[in-house]
Design an enzyme around this catalytic site. Structure first.
Site, PDB file in Angstrom:
ATOM      1  N   ASP A  68       0.814  -1.205   0.000  1.00  0.00           N
ATOM      2  CA  ASP A  68       0.000   0.000   0.000  1.00  0.00           C
ATOM      3  C   ASP A  68       0.854   1.264   0.000  1.00  0.00           C
ATOM      4  O   ASP A  68       2.083   1.214   0.100  1.00  0.00           O
ATOM      5  CB  ASP A  68      -0.938   0.010   1.218  1.00  0.00           C
ATOM      6  CG  ASP A  68      -0.258  -0.511   2.483  1.00  0.00           C
ATOM      7  OD1 ASP A  68       0.950  -0.278   2.646  1.00  0.00           O
ATOM      8  OD2 ASP A  68      -0.931  -1.159   3.305  1.00  0.00           O
ATOM      9  N   ASP A 137      -7.842  -3.851  14.670  1.00  0.00           N
ATOM     10  CA  ASP A 137      -9.206  -4.090  14.219  1.00  0.00           C
ATOM     11  C   ASP A 137      -9.285  -5.173  13.149  1.00  0.00           C
ATOM     12  O   ASP A 137     -10.338  -5.388  12.543  1.00  0.00           O
ATOM     13  CB  ASP A 137      -9.832  -2.791  13.686  1.00  0.00           C
ATOM     14  CG  ASP A 137      -9.040  -2.190  12.520  1.00  0.00           C
ATOM     15  OD1 ASP A 137      -8.023  -2.792  12.108  1.00  0.00           O
ATOM     16  OD2 ASP A 137      -9.444  -1.116  12.032  1.00  0.00           O
ATOM     17  N   HIS A 139      -7.447  -5.327  10.326  1.00  0.00           N
ATOM     18  CA  HIS A 139      -7.152  -4.952   8.944  1.00  0.00           C
ATOM     19  C   HIS A 139      -5.792  -5.493   8.508  1.00  0.00           C
ATOM     20  O   HIS A 139      -4.875  -5.645   9.321  1.00  0.00           O
ATOM     21  CB  HIS A 139      -7.237  -3.436   8.735  1.00  0.00           C
ATOM     22  CG  HIS A 139      -6.082  -2.654   9.278  1.00  0.00           C
ATOM     23  ND1 HIS A 139      -6.154  -1.886  10.418  1.00  0.00           N
ATOM     24  CD2 HIS A 139      -4.806  -2.491   8.821  1.00  0.00           C
ATOM     25  CE1 HIS A 139      -4.992  -1.294  10.644  1.00  0.00           C
ATOM     26  NE2 HIS A 139      -4.154  -1.650   9.690  1.00  0.00           N
ATOM     27  N   GLU A 144      -9.692  -1.847   5.725  1.00  0.00           N
ATOM     28  CA  GLU A 144     -10.352  -1.627   6.999  1.00  0.00           C
ATOM     29  C   GLU A 144     -11.572  -2.540   7.124  1.00  0.00           C
ATOM     30  O   GLU A 144     -12.057  -3.092   6.122  1.00  0.00           O
ATOM     31  CB  GLU A 144     -10.789  -0.171   7.106  1.00  0.00           C
ATOM     32  CG  GLU A 144      -9.664   0.849   6.942  1.00  0.00           C
ATOM     33  CD  GLU A 144      -8.777   0.976   8.162  1.00  0.00           C
ATOM     34  OE1 GLU A 144      -8.819   0.081   9.041  1.00  0.00           O
ATOM     35  OE2 GLU A 144      -8.029   1.959   8.254  1.00  0.00           O
TER      36      GLU A 144
END
Length: 262
Positions: A68, A137, A139, A144
């Site tokens: 990314d 979380d 990801h 996300e």
């Protein structure tokens, strides 16, 4: 189900990853590595550098694709993922910079950049080993919660929690953290031939448990690893603390045949 390896510390995890990658490079000198940033892969990269140097392995043909990049951040910025990958992987390993690719976060062309990146990975023959970290979380990359499990590389809006987590790289000032990114999608990640996810610390325990033993859901994007035929999850005791089957994972790894790699 992914293979789960519970280690004592990050150094032990790094050695397992490095052995896997160096063996791959020996077998396939022009292999394609999937590269990630963040704190989790650092010990793995350091171990890889040591192994490459000690074994005098030629890495001149190795290729790589990063997961990314921040949208709109100058690639020369020290916290861009282009700069981070160069600093933590390319230069220490002595890789050819021309063979290492990072998604294009330039706002003028970002709408076409995702499809172009997936095409570039396909032209390279696909990723052989993809290293992954995981967020609190669940990801992976910048996918996300709520991300499509079939998604390709695309623009994503970062959650406030992710921006808070990453503010430490931007002088602890969340206003300096970009609000958007371009990231390989879950569908892109799942096309890699081998996935290696690293997680350390009690803060990752819930995400690891959801990933390995929870239901497959976009609520925890990393749970898509359960769909992959060759996924390895390497965690320390703290990150493994909420795994119900951790005793079995330890037993299975301790009794793994000597000829069987991760």
């Amino acid at each position: 189900m992914a293979e789960v390896i519970i280690v004592r510390n990050q150094d032990e995890a790094g050695k397992i990853y490095a052995q896997c990658v160096t063996d791959l490079i020996v077998r396939k000198p022009d292999c394609v590595l999937g590269l990630a940033t963040g704190s989790s892969p650092l010990a793995a990269y350091e171990a890889l550098v040591r192994d490459v140097n000690e074994r005098h392995i030629d890495v001149s043909q190795v290729r790589g694709f990063a997961l990314d990049e921040y949208a709109g951040l100058d690639p020369r910025h020290p916290q861009s993922y282009r700069s981070t990958i160069t600093r933590t992987v390319v230069e220490p390993l002595g890789l050819d910079p021309e063979k290492i690719h990072v998604p294009n976060g330039d706002l003028d062309s970002i709408q076409e950049a995702g499809a172009a990146y997936d095409e570039a990975i396909a032209r390279a023959g696909g990723v052989d080993i993809q290293i992954l970290g995981i967020g609190t979380d669940g990801h992976i990359g910048f996918n996300e919660p709520g991300s499509s499990l079939a998604s390709g590389t695309r623009i994503k809006t970062l959650t406030e929690q992710t921006r808070i987590d990453n503010a430490r790289f931007f002088d602890d000032d969340i206003s300096k953290v970009p609000s958007h990114c371009i990231t390989q999608g879950i569908g892109t990640i799942l096309k890699a031939r081998h996935l290696v996810l690293l997680a350390f610390g009690a803060g990752k325990a819930e995400a690891v448990a959801e990933t390995v033993e929870g239901g497959i859901s976009s609520f925890c994007p990393a749970s898509a690893l359960q769909l992959h035929p060759h996924a390895t999850v390497i965690v320390d005791e703290a990150a493994a603390s909420r795994l119900r089957n951790r005793d079995y994972y330890k037993y299975a790894f301790a009794n793994k045949p000597s000829w069987q790699q991760i």
